[in-house]
Structures are given as C-alpha cells and as structure tokens.
Motif scaffolding. Structure first.
Motif, mmCIF file in Angstrom:
data_model
loop_
_atom_site.group_PDB
_atom_site.id
_atom_site.type_symbol
_atom_site.label_atom_id
_atom_site.label_comp_id
_atom_site.label_asym_id
_atom_site.label_seq_id
_atom_site.Cartn_x
_atom_site.Cartn_y
_atom_site.Cartn_z
ATOM 1 N N CYS A 11 4.515 -7.917 15.903
ATOM 2 C CA CYS A 11 5.593 -7.093 16.460
ATOM 3 C C CYS A 11 5.659 -5.726 15.785
ATOM 4 N N PHE A 12 5.358 -5.684 14.483
ATOM 5 C CA PHE A 12 5.344 -4.412 13.768
ATOM 6 C C PHE A 12 4.249 -3.498 14.312
ATOM 7 N N VAL A 33 12.856 1.778 16.023
ATOM 8 C CA VAL A 33 13.877 0.816 15.600
ATOM 9 C C VAL A 33 13.287 -0.587 15.550
ATOM 10 N N VAL A 34 12.501 -0.936 16.570
ATOM 11 C CA VAL A 34 11.873 -2.264 16.582
ATOM 12 C C VAL A 34 10.933 -2.415 15.393
ATOM 13 N N ALA A 35 10.122 -1.398 15.140
ATOM 14 C CA ALA A 35 9.179 -1.474 14.028
ATOM 15 C C ALA A 35 9.902 -1.559 12.681
ATOM 16 N N SER A 36 10.988 -0.835 12.527
ATOM 17 C CA SER A 36 11.692 -0.880 11.240
ATOM 18 C C SER A 36 12.428 -2.197 11.051
ATOM 19 N N VAL A 38 11.592 -5.101 12.366
ATOM 20 C CA VAL A 38 10.585 -6.130 12.134
ATOM 21 C C VAL A 38 9.965 -5.976 10.744
ATOM 22 N N GLY A 39 9.706 -4.745 10.323
ATOM 23 C CA GLY A 39 9.161 -4.529 8.983
ATOM 24 C C GLY A 39 10.118 -4.989 7.895
ATOM 25 N N CYS A 40 11.397 -4.720 8.082
ATOM 26 C CA CYS A 40 12.378 -5.194 7.099
ATOM 27 C C CYS A 40 12.538 -6.708 7.162
ATOM 28 N N GLY A 41 12.419 -7.283 8.354
ATOM 29 C CA GLY A 41 12.431 -8.743 8.453
ATOM 30 C C GLY A 41 11.233 -9.366 7.777
ATOM 31 N N TRP A 42 10.115 -8.683 7.861
ATOM 32 C CA TRP A 42 8.894 -9.136 7.194
ATOM 33 C C TRP A 42 9.096 -9.150 5.673
ATOM 34 N N GLY A 62 16.616 8.346 8.522
ATOM 35 C CA GLY A 62 15.518 9.225 8.919
ATOM 36 C C GLY A 62 15.282 9.207 10.412
ATOM 37 N N MET A 63 15.373 8.031 11.016
ATOM 38 C CA MET A 63 15.142 7.934 12.463
ATOM 39 C C MET A 63 16.224 8.637 13.248
#
Length: 78
Positions: A11-12, A33-36, A38-42, A62-63
């Motif tokens: 997903c990232f 937003v999705v990437a951040s 998912v990255g934080c969930g990772w 930043g976003m």
C-alpha cells in the motif's frame, strides 16, 4: 503478521505511485495521505509508536502546506 506488514508495504508503494502519476494536486494529496498513514502504520507494527506519531504529525504539516500552495498555484489564472 507477516502478511500484514507486506500488505502495508504494498500500500505504501501504491500510495507513492498515486502521488507520482496524478497530475491533479487534489488526487495527489490523497496519495500522500494514504502513503503517510500506511508508512506510519508500518512503523507502528514494528513497535516504534512514538516515532510513528511524530512522523505522522510532521507529514501532516508538510503535506498541508504543499497542498495549499499547489492548489493556490493551480487556481491562479496567470
């Protein structure tokens, strides 16, 4: 748990591809937003919850700045 971490990684990557492939800033920020998230969930699944929270807050700030700037440039007529 391994499948969950692999799913988050996939997903990232798809979130990063969504940012790179969308010409519209509105849809690009959705990919960010999705990437951040998912990255934080990772990171959260790896056990570093404080780093995940701080990284999410930095990403969000930043976003939002980049999104507002790009939308204002896209809305400008000249």
């Amino acid at each position: 748990m391994t499948y969950f971490v692999l799913f988050l990684g996939l997903c990232f990557v798809f979130g990063g591809l969504a940012v790179a492939s969308n010409p519209s800033p509105h849809y690009g920020v959705v990919g960010l937003v999705v990437a951040s998230v998912v990255g934080c969930g990772w990171l959260l699944s790896l056990g570093v919850s404080f780093v995940s929270l701080v990284l999410f807050m930095v990403y969000l700030g930043g976003m939002l700045v980049v999104f507002v700037y790009s939308v204002s440039l896209a809305a400008d007529l000249f």
